[in-house]
Design an enzyme around this catalytic site. Structure first.
Site, PDB file in Angstrom:
ATOM      1  CG  HIS A 129     -48.592  15.386 -27.356  1.00  0.00           C
ATOM      2  ND1 HIS A 129     -48.260  14.318 -26.570  1.00  0.00           N
ATOM      3  CD2 HIS A 129     -49.049  14.857 -28.518  1.00  0.00           C
ATOM      4  CE1 HIS A 129     -48.499  13.186 -27.222  1.00  0.00           C
ATOM      5  NE2 HIS A 129     -48.962  13.496 -28.405  1.00  0.00           N
ATOM      6  CB  CYS A 373     -45.496   8.725 -30.361  1.00  0.00           C
ATOM      7  SG  CYS A 373     -46.153   7.141 -30.907  1.00  0.00           S
ATOM      8  CG  PHE A 374     -40.588  11.195 -31.509  1.00  0.00           C
ATOM      9  CD1 PHE A 374     -39.691  10.358 -30.869  1.00  0.00           C
ATOM     10  CD2 PHE A 374     -40.915  10.926 -32.820  1.00  0.00           C
ATOM     11  CE1 PHE A 374     -39.130   9.278 -31.529  1.00  0.00           C
ATOM     12  CE2 PHE A 374     -40.368   9.852 -33.488  1.00  0.00           C
ATOM     13  CZ  PHE A 374     -39.472   9.022 -32.847  1.00  0.00           C
ATOM     14  CB  CYS A 375     -44.468  14.785 -27.124  1.00  0.00           C
ATOM     15  SG  CYS A 375     -43.710  14.266 -25.611  1.00  0.00           S
ATOM     16  CB  THR A 376     -45.587  14.152 -32.461  1.00  0.00           C
ATOM     17  OG1 THR A 376     -44.577  14.951 -31.839  1.00  0.00           O
ATOM     18  CG2 THR A 376     -46.201  14.957 -33.602  1.00  0.00           C
TER      19      THR A 376
END
Ligand SMILES: Cc1ncc(COP(=O)(O)O)c(C=O)c1O
Length: 437
Positions: A129, A373-376
């Site tokens: 992100h 989602c690991f900022c993705t």
């Protein structure tokens, strides 16, 4: 090589690699950290340098005392050490110290912003992100496609460069994915971008800590224009990040954050701004963060980035082999053994949620991983084939359990024996998922 006998020869360089932590039954065990893509523990050398330097620490740039001058000199000299580490251009490039990669990318997005005129930024479907959201409110953003296994499509990149007819200002791409570990061919991407008169930013958050990065290879078309990375992912967790780019970019206009340190002359009627990088570093700089970063760069350089890359690749290949042999595990990244990649492995186990797997690993074996989602999120939605309609459901049901994956990520101090521990437990979980749910 006999993997089982091989211990990391780098382990003693990292603080706390053998710390004991409690399991859920109260017993103590040696912690296993497989969450290095989020943040790495500090190097011993970093902590030593911080303590050593603290006797000479003082506020910088403004002080006349001996310690202040020494601290200022160290801070300024650090820029050339950073430039050398990634082979940037010492004449034309500047190093701006920021908090982290996120701040670096936001900063660049403000600098490239042209107000009402909305030129195109080409981002990709595999971005964090932090390399997507900063561009959205200032530019027209188009996303380069990934293929079925999640790898970047260079064909789609070229067709988008053609489609936008020279109006692409920047191609912004991650050097390595924090989800799949895929390493993008940044020099090929640079060449394509430059052929169509676009610049390139490499989000180096996951690349710089694990492989040698060369911003200026011999072929000028392949040069990397901008690079961003974070020290806390490279064994120096003291709040520093880096943005590198041509000084020219930062000369025009007004920085997005202004205040002390950014101006040379100020009256109530006008301001003469400092030259880059100082006009971009508002407020008192993080000297200790830079001391830590430089100590980490020195250690990484002494070890050799190629050696680190090689060792972490062996860990990844070994872990991939082990995980692949466990029935019920789905791996979301596929690379052949000779393809470049970093040590990041995303997976799920049939019959049990990703969050639950992570909790069991922590409670029963002291293993730290990351889930979600690991900022993705857009990339994970693609990898897991979650439709836009499905996402609407989560938008309306904020408390519904979210899809995601489990991520194992390696640092240079991880051992093959640690992989055996996680693989054994994953095998047990996958044989009896309901017992662990
Ligand atoms: C690929 C990538 N880009 C950007 C970031 C953001 O880094 P930071 O949180 O240090 O700003 C991360 C963090 O995990 C990342 O993995």
């Amino acid at each position: 090589m006999n993997y089982k006998l091989a211990r990391s020869s780098y382990r003693h360089l990292v603080v706390g690699a053998d710390s004991k932590i409690p399991l859920s039954n109260g017993k103590l065990t040696t912690a296993i950290n497989f969450d290095n893509a989020a943040s790495t523990p500090p190097f011993v050398s970093v902590m030593e340098e911080i303590v050593k330097f603290s006797t000479m620490y003082s506020s910088i740039h403004r002080g006349t005392g001996y310690k202040s001058q020494l601290s200022s000199q160290l801070f300024e000299d650090a820029r050339s050490i950073v430039l050398k580490f990634v082979n940037a251009d010492p004449l034309h490039d500047t190093v701006i110290f920021v908090k982290n990669t996120t701040e670096a990318i936001n900063k660049l997005s403000y600098r490239l912003w042209e107000g009402k005129k909305k030129s195109v930024i080409l981002s990709t479907y595999m971005e964090h992100h932090s390399n997507d959201l900063p561009w959205r409110n200032k530019f027209q953003v188009d996303y380069v496609q990934t293929d079925a296994s999640g790898k970047l499509s260079l064909e789609d990149l070229e067709s988008k460069l053609i489609k936008h007819k020279g109006n692409v200002k920047l191609v912004t791409v991650t050097g390595a994915s924090n989800v799949t570990g895929y390493v993008n061919p940044i020099h090929k991407i640079a060449e394509l971008a430059h052929r169509y008169r676009a610049k390139i930013l490499v989000d180096g958050a996951q690349l710089v800590p694990h492989t040698a990065v060369n911003m200026k290879p011999k072929n000028a078309l392949q040069h990397i224009d901008y690079l961003a990375f974070s020290a806390h992912k490279m064994y120096a967790p003291f709040g520093t990040g880096v943005l590198i780019g041509p000084k020219e970019t930062f000369r025009q206009g007004i920085p997005e954050i202004v205040g002390g340190g950014t101006a040379e002359t100020v009256t109530h009627d006008w301001v003469v701004w400092e030259n880059p990088p100082h006009n971009e570093e508002a407020g008192s700089p993080n000297v200790m963060g830079v001391v830590a970063l430089i100590a980490a760069i020195k250690t990484l350089t002494a070890l050799g980035m190629e050696n680190i890359d090689h060792y972490e690749n062996q860990l990844t290949n070994y872990a991939n082999l082990k995980l692949k042999s466990i029935p019920g595990i789905t791996l979301y990244s596929q690379t052949s053994i000779d393809e470049p990649r970093i040590g990041v492995i995303p997976f799920n186990i049939q019959g049990i949620t990703h969050e639950r797997v992570a909790t069991v690993l922590s409670n029963q074996a002291g293993i730290a991983v990351r889930t979600g989602c690991f900022c993705t999120q857009p990339y994970i939605q693609r990898l897991l084939a979650i439709s836009p309609k499905h996402m609407e459901f989560y938008r309306k049901n904020v408390d519904a359990p979210r899809p995601g994956v489990v991520r194992i990520s390696f640092g240079l101090y991880n051992d093959f024996s640690e992989i055996d521990v996680v693989a054994q437990l994953l095998e047990r979980i996958s044989k009896h998922p309901t017992t662990y749910s």
